[in-house]
Design an enzyme around this catalytic site. Structure first.
Site, PDB file in Angstrom:
ATOM      1  CE  LYS A 118       4.894 -29.217  16.472  1.00  0.00           C
ATOM      2  NZ  LYS A 118       5.260 -28.137  15.573  1.00  0.00           N
ATOM      3  CB  ALA A 133      15.709 -26.256  19.082  1.00  0.00           C
ATOM      4  N   GLY A 146      11.474 -31.549  22.017  1.00  0.00           N
ATOM      5  CA  GLY A 146      11.519 -31.358  23.473  1.00  0.00           C
ATOM      6  C   GLY A 146      10.134 -31.497  24.079  1.00  0.00           C
ATOM      7  CB  SER A 147       6.826 -30.194  22.989  1.00  0.00           C
ATOM      8  OG  SER A 147       7.258 -28.869  22.851  1.00  0.00           O
ATOM      9  CB  THR A 148       7.087 -35.315  21.790  1.00  0.00           C
ATOM     10  OG1 THR A 148       6.268 -36.482  21.830  1.00  0.00           O
ATOM     11  CG2 THR A 148       8.500 -35.691  21.429  1.00  0.00           C
ATOM     12  CG  ASP A 175       4.219 -26.987  19.780  1.00  0.00           C
ATOM     13  OD1 ASP A 175       3.147 -26.408  19.542  1.00  0.00           O
ATOM     14  OD2 ASP A 175       5.251 -26.833  19.101  1.00  0.00           O
TER      15      ASP A 175
HETATM   16  O1  C5P Z   1       5.700 -21.901  24.534  1.00  0.00           O
HETATM   17  P1  C5P Z   1       7.025 -21.987  23.834  1.00  0.00           P
HETATM   18  O2  C5P Z   1       8.160 -22.259  24.781  1.00  0.00           O
HETATM   19  O3  C5P Z   1       6.993 -22.902  22.672  1.00  0.00           O
HETATM   20  O4  C5P Z   1       7.281 -20.543  23.225  1.00  0.00           O
HETATM   21  C1  C5P Z   1       8.545 -19.986  22.961  1.00  0.00           C
HETATM   22  C2  C5P Z   1       8.384 -18.528  22.553  1.00  0.00           C
HETATM   23  O5  C5P Z   1       7.775 -18.446  21.253  1.00  0.00           O
HETATM   24  C3  C5P Z   1       7.485 -17.701  23.448  1.00  0.00           C
HETATM   25  O6  C5P Z   1       8.205 -17.162  24.552  1.00  0.00           O
HETATM   26  C4  C5P Z   1       6.982 -16.624  22.505  1.00  0.00           C
HETATM   27  O7  C5P Z   1       7.950 -15.610  22.325  1.00  0.00           O
HETATM   28  C5  C5P Z   1       6.863 -17.357  21.178  1.00  0.00           C
HETATM   29  N1  C5P Z   1       5.489 -17.880  20.975  1.00  0.00           N
HETATM   30  C6  C5P Z   1       4.453 -17.000  20.680  1.00  0.00           C
HETATM   31  N2  C5P Z   1       3.185 -17.493  20.502  1.00  0.00           N
HETATM   32  C7  C5P Z   1       2.926 -18.817  20.575  1.00  0.00           C
HETATM   33  C8  C5P Z   1       3.963 -19.728  20.853  1.00  0.00           C
HETATM   34  C9  C5P Z   1       5.237 -19.224  21.054  1.00  0.00           C
HETATM   35  O8  C5P Z   1       4.675 -15.789  20.582  1.00  0.00           O
HETATM   36  N3  C5P Z   1       1.679 -19.257  20.394  1.00  0.00           N
END
Ligand code: C5P
Length: 309
Positions: free
Chosen positions: A9, A96, A102-104, A136
């Site tokens: 995405k 990354a 990774g999410s998809t 995501d």
């Molecule tokens: O959910 P994800 O693994 O993508 O998030 C990684 C880090 O990015 C979270 O631990 C947080 O520190 C930050 N993050 C955030 N707010 C979001 C998405 C991610 O602060 N909406």
């Protein structure tokens, strides 16, 4: 064997609204699936309670930390299953980098096992599992063009994006998402993103250039502060004739939106030429060779394509 394509995405917008008590940030993002995809194959094995995961870029020592493995484990646990499964992945999406690589894969794993093991979990059930895996992942379950709110779990589909072509630039370094959000917190007062006005443009059957003034990613500023070379790439892409350039997610991948495939190819050639001519004091020698490729938005509105079952 069941084989799925899991699509990457891009963010057309990323607005950070507030910091939440759980440490996450309340966001508002318009996201679009793109054609670039990973291929995942799933088979059932006779080894009960065993998840085997193999493929390029999957180090076996840390396999249990992989998002595909964690998605499979969460799915089996949720459904009370002891089936053995083997998952093979062919990676094309850089990991990354703000493209949800990774999410998809995690989202495709939830869909893949749901079909393979005939569980019939609803999209709502899958979305709940998805959010525990990453912000995501819920978007990647359904894909297309959507508004994502909350942490990324409140999803609203949007009318399709106008025809366009994408040029992706993946720098040879990564950025830490938590660090980017942290730095953002010390940089308030950014330009307001008019998300609802942008959404209204899509339903008006507009031309791609109509949406450019509304596109903004608030995480660009902290990312460009940590890696000033991103600003240099962006300027070089604009000078090469890109119609619009921005960063995806928490970076570091940049993308240029162009009106046609021909435009993207021309911009790519000019950008690569400019990089070759760039004096090494402006960019680190390693930064002179980012990965650059042309792709397009994915017209259909679900996150994966079923290849065979
Ligand atoms: O959910 P994800 O693994 O993508 O998030 C990684 C880090 O990015 C979270 O631990 C947080 O520190 C930050 N993050 C955030 N707010 C979001 C998405 C991610 O602060 N909406």
């Amino acid at each position: 064997m069941l084989t799925l394509l899991a699509h990457a995405k891009i963010n057309l917008t990323l607005d950070v609204l507030a910091k939440r008590p759980d440490g996450y940030h309340e966001v508002e993002m318009v996201m679009q699936s793109i054609s670039l995809s990973d291929k995942l194959s799933f088979i059932r094995t006779n080894n009960n309670d065993s998840i085997e995961l193999s493929g390029d870029l999957i180090p076996q020592e840390t396999v249990q930390n992989n998002l595909i493995y964690r998605a499979a484990s969460a799915f089996l646990k949720y459904n009370g299953l002891t089936d053995g499964v083997k998952i093979t992945v062919k990676k094309n999406i850089p990991i990354a980098t703000g493209l949800a690589g990774g999410s998809t894969d995690a989202a495709a794993t939830l869909h893949g096992l749901n079909i393979l093991l005939k569980q019939n979990n609803s999209i709502l059930e899958l979305e709940q599992l998805a959010l525990k895996l990453g912000s995501d992942v819920p978007f990647c379950l359904t894909g297309g063009l959507q508004l994502a709110q909350g942490r990324g779990e409140k999803l609203t589909p949007i009318s399709p994006i106008p025809n366009c072509s994408l040029l992706i630039v993946k720098p040879p370094f990564s950025l830490s998402t938590p660090k980017i959000y942290q730095l953002y917190d010390s940089m308030p007062n950014q330009k307001k993103i008019k998300t609802q006005e942008l959404i209204a443009q899509f339903s008006n059957d507009c031309k791609i250039e109509t949406i450019f003034p509304y596109l903004l990613n608030k995480l660009e500023k902290p990312a460009f502060t940590i890696k000033p070379s991103l600003q240099i790439y962006k300027e070089m892409l604009l000078q090469a004739g890109a119609a619009h350039v921005m960063m995806s997610g928490s970076g570091p991948t940049l993308f240029a939106i162009n009106k046609s495939l021909e435009d993207s190819i021309t911009v790519k050639e000019k950008f690569l030429c400019a990089l070759k001519a760039t004096y090494k004091k402006t960019l680190h020698p390693q930064e002179l060779s980012p990965e650059v490729f042309v792709t397009t938005v994915k017209p259909t509105s679900h996150g994966y394509d079923l290849i065979n079952s």
